[in-house]
Design a protein around this motif. Structure first.
Motif, PDB file in Angstrom:
ATOM      1  N   THR A 539      32.615  72.275  41.948  1.00 48.89           N
ATOM      2  CA  THR A 539      31.918  71.591  43.036  1.00 48.89           C
ATOM      3  C   THR A 539      32.823  70.524  43.657  1.00 48.89           C
ATOM      4  N   PRO A 540      32.570  70.145  44.903  1.00 50.26           N
ATOM      5  CA  PRO A 540      33.355  69.071  45.529  1.00 50.26           C
ATOM      6  C   PRO A 540      33.309  67.769  44.736  1.00 50.26           C
ATOM      7  N   VAL A 541      32.171  67.484  44.123  1.00 52.93           N
ATOM      8  CA  VAL A 541      32.060  66.264  43.326  1.00 52.93           C
ATOM      9  C   VAL A 541      33.033  66.295  42.149  1.00 52.93           C
ATOM     10  N   ASN A 542      33.142  67.439  41.484  1.00 57.40           N
ATOM     11  CA  ASN A 542      34.067  67.563  40.357  1.00 57.40           C
ATOM     12  C   ASN A 542      35.519  67.441  40.811  1.00 57.40           C
ATOM     13  N   VAL A 543      35.807  67.946  42.010  1.00 54.72           N
ATOM     14  CA  VAL A 543      37.169  67.816  42.551  1.00 54.72           C
ATOM     15  C   VAL A 543      37.513  66.348  42.750  1.00 54.72           C
ATOM     16  N   VAL A 544      36.567  65.623  43.325  1.00 53.40           N
ATOM     17  CA  VAL A 544      36.787  64.186  43.542  1.00 53.40           C
ATOM     18  C   VAL A 544      36.979  63.475  42.205  1.00 53.40           C
TER      19      VAL A 544
END
Length: 637
Positions: A539-544
């Protein structure tokens, strides 16, 4: 030079060796003792200081300037002088009369150049044939003082520190290696290298200031109020002398009520200027796409050039406004005044110069545009700066010829001037007339600000433009010599100032180094090649979160490097401790010479005598009670 109404008067101020040494003693100036350590200068012990064999040159030229300026600043008005004589509307506090300068009653105040000394210094310093030689930092300090010497020492070390990233940038440019690791490796190297540079500079700075006797442990911490500080008349709680008192709440009200909104307004203006630039760039791109001619191809770079010029213009306008706001805030101490001005300049210039880069990097997310835009801004601003620097000698020589012509006419009417019972030499009068028309050196603030912005261009987005360090290196090589030329040939000689470090600029460089970690980690995280390495269902959150973790690891590594590289070399700490011990022993020996070594014995004798007197009185009291001549009172506690 002072003006009274329409008549111009030149005042020549100097001092005999005896008076200068007496004033240096009163100033607690640090001088090198014959045991190799710095101590407060003591005229009674002058024979034990290094250089006392040649008493006339015991004080360096910079130290003599400090003494004379200190004495001028300590001239005080009396309570019977409510205003400046001849200027009834200008109030004069019973304090320093340096307000003459701020009111333009005194046009200028400057020390004369030592013609022979500045020629020797200039021949070794500003000539471009010495471009790759070390600067004569100690000689610069002896002539211009520690503050200016530290700036050129910092500029020289920063220029040397640019060599490794510039070398790697050139290798990247000439090789065809394309990989996602390419940008990451270069970014991490730059971030670590910036920390190493700043830590090594602090060590080098502490070495220099120790050798010069101006380190934090040596200089006097007491600071007099600024000449332009005003308020209701009161008393200094330390010295007891009369001085203006100004409530801190009024200063805070001015800062938060006016300065902050005005600064924010200029930031908004900078933002809209950036939007206009992008609108012009889109127009130029569309025009070239429709009509791909050579003229339209040239127009592709025109908006960036215009934007770079506008950045410089807006920065100049804001600097004037920031200085007026800083004056209006009415800071009591010069150090506080300088720090507040530095914060104002850094805050706006950072936004004005870098907002477009952040916009492209994190809003448009176009790395190709970011690379070209960064290159265009950096190169354009440096080309403009170099043109300005290169044109200075040309215009200077033309103006010097005009000055000499004017001087020739002026010297025909020179009057004889008496000085301390003698007559001022005509050569001194001619030199004073000539140098009074030279440019005034405004200090190192603009020079540090220029280096600060360049440091940001090199390190904030280093992963997308490795050649930034190359352009900065080439610029600084010429910057050192052009600045040296102006100090020796263009500017009036500034008064020497003591300094123990580069002040708030050290913190500013460290902050931008930390911000560079965040920007480079974010840029690498947005790289499509990096995204391909991650699981498809992430997910984008995990990437961040992943890149925030990487960012924190690099920040921790930078903090570890800063921790394991002490700010002060061990040998300096040992020498400072030795110096403190020797100073203590010298005071102890001095006490012995004055007959005070029996102080503790004297106290003991006084206590014994007091106890004996108390015992005699007690016996007398008991004898009176026993004879019934004095009543006894029992108090129940």
């Amino acid at each position: 030079m002072a003006t009274s109404r329409n008549k111009e008067t030149i005042l020549y101020v100097g001092g005999s060796t005896e008076k200068l040494l007496q004033a240096a003693d009163m100033m607690d100036m640090q001088k090198l003792y014959k045991d190799g350590y710095y101590r407060e200068f003591d005229l009674k012990d002058v024979s034990n200081f290094e250089g006392s064999e040649d008493i006339d040159n015991l004080l360096t030229k910079a130290e003599k300037q400090k003494v004379i300026l200190h004495e001028l600043e300590c001239i005080r008005a009396t309570e019977n002088d409510p205003n400046i004589p001849g200027y009834e509307n200008i109030k004069l506090y019973p304090g320093k009369i340096k307000k003459y300068l701020s009111r333009k009653i005194i046009q200028t105040l400057f020390p004369l150049h030592d013609v022979e000394e500045i020629k020797r210094l200039g021949a070794e310093w500003h000539q471009f044939k010495h471009a790759f030689k070390a600067q004569p930092i100690n000689k610069i300090r002896e002539y211009f003082g520690e503050k200016i010497a530290l700036y050129f020492a910092f500029l020289g070390m920063y220029t040397i520190a640019l060599i490794p990233p510039a070398f790697i940038g050139v290798i990247y440019f000439i090789t065809s290696w394309e990989s996602m690791y390419r940008e990451a490796i270069f970014a991490v190297f730059n971030l670590i290298w910036a920390t190493i540079f700043l830590e090594v500079w602090k060590r080098y700075c502490s070495e220099l200031t120790y050798r010069w006797g101006t380190s934090d442990e040596m200089i006097n911490k007491f600071e007099e109020p600024r000449a332009n500080f005003y308020g209701e008349l009161g008393k200094n709680v330390v010295t007891g002398k009369p001085e203006p008192v100004y409530p801190s709440w009024k200063r805070s009200l001015r800062f938060y009520g006016v300065t902050v909104p005005v600064t924010f307004l200029f930031m908004v203006i900078a933002f809209y200027v950036m939007l206009i630039y992008f609108w012009l760039q889109d127009w130029a791109d569309a025009l070239y796409a429709k009509h791909p001619t050579w003229l339209n191809f040239t127009n592709l770079y025109l908006p960036t050039a215009i934007y770079a010029v506008i950045i410089g213009v807006v920065n100049t306008i804001y600097r004037g406004v920031a200085k007026k706001l800083n004056d209006w805030e009415n800071h009591r101490l010069q150090s506080s005044y300088d720090n507040h001005l530095i914060v104002k300049l850094i805050l706006f210039d950072f936004v004005n110069c870098f907002i477009s880069l952040f916009y492209v990097a994190f809003y448009m997310q176009n790395m190709a545009v970011l690379r070209s835009h960064l290159a265009a801004l950096l190169i354009t601003q440096q080309v403009i700066g170099q043109c300005r620097e290169a044109m200075v000698p040309f215009f200077f020589l033309r103006r010097r010829k005009q000055q000499l012509d004017t001087l020739a006419k002026k010297t025909e009417t020179l009057e004889k001037v008496e000085f301390n019972g003698g007559e001022v030499e005509s050569s001194i009068q001619k030199q004073a007339n000539l140098e009074s028309s030279m440019d005034i050196y405004e200090g190192t603030m603009d020079d540090y600000l220029e280096m600060f912005l360049q440091f940001g261009y090199v390190f904030l987005f280093s992963s997308v433009f490795p050649l930034a360090a190359v352009w900065a290196l080439l610029n600084n090589i010429t910057e050192i010599r052009s600045d040296a030329f102006k100090m020796c040939r263009v500017f009036q000689r500034p008064f020497a100032e003591s300094a123990s470090n580069i002040g708030a600029w050290q913190i500013a460089f460290e902050i931008i180094s930390a911000i560079a970690v965040m920007t480079n980690c974010a840029l690498i995280g947005m790289n499509p090649e990096v995204r391909k390495l991650m699981p498809t269902d992430i997910t984008p959150v995990n990437v961040v979160l992943i890149f925030v973790a990487v960012e924190h690891i690099i920040l921790a590594l930078k903090m570890a490097i800063a921790y394991f590289i002490p700010d002060t070399p061990k040998w300096v700490e040992i020498e400072v401790a030795k110096m403190a011990y020797k100073t203590k022993m010298a005071l102890h020996n001095e006490s012995k010479k004055n007959g005070n070594y029996n102080l503790m014995q004297d106290v003991h004798d006084r206590l014994e005598k007091t106890n004996q007197q108390r015992e005699i009185l007690s016996n007398q009291r008991r004898s009176r009670i026993g004879s019934g001549r004095e009543p006894v009172s029992l108090i129940n506690r």
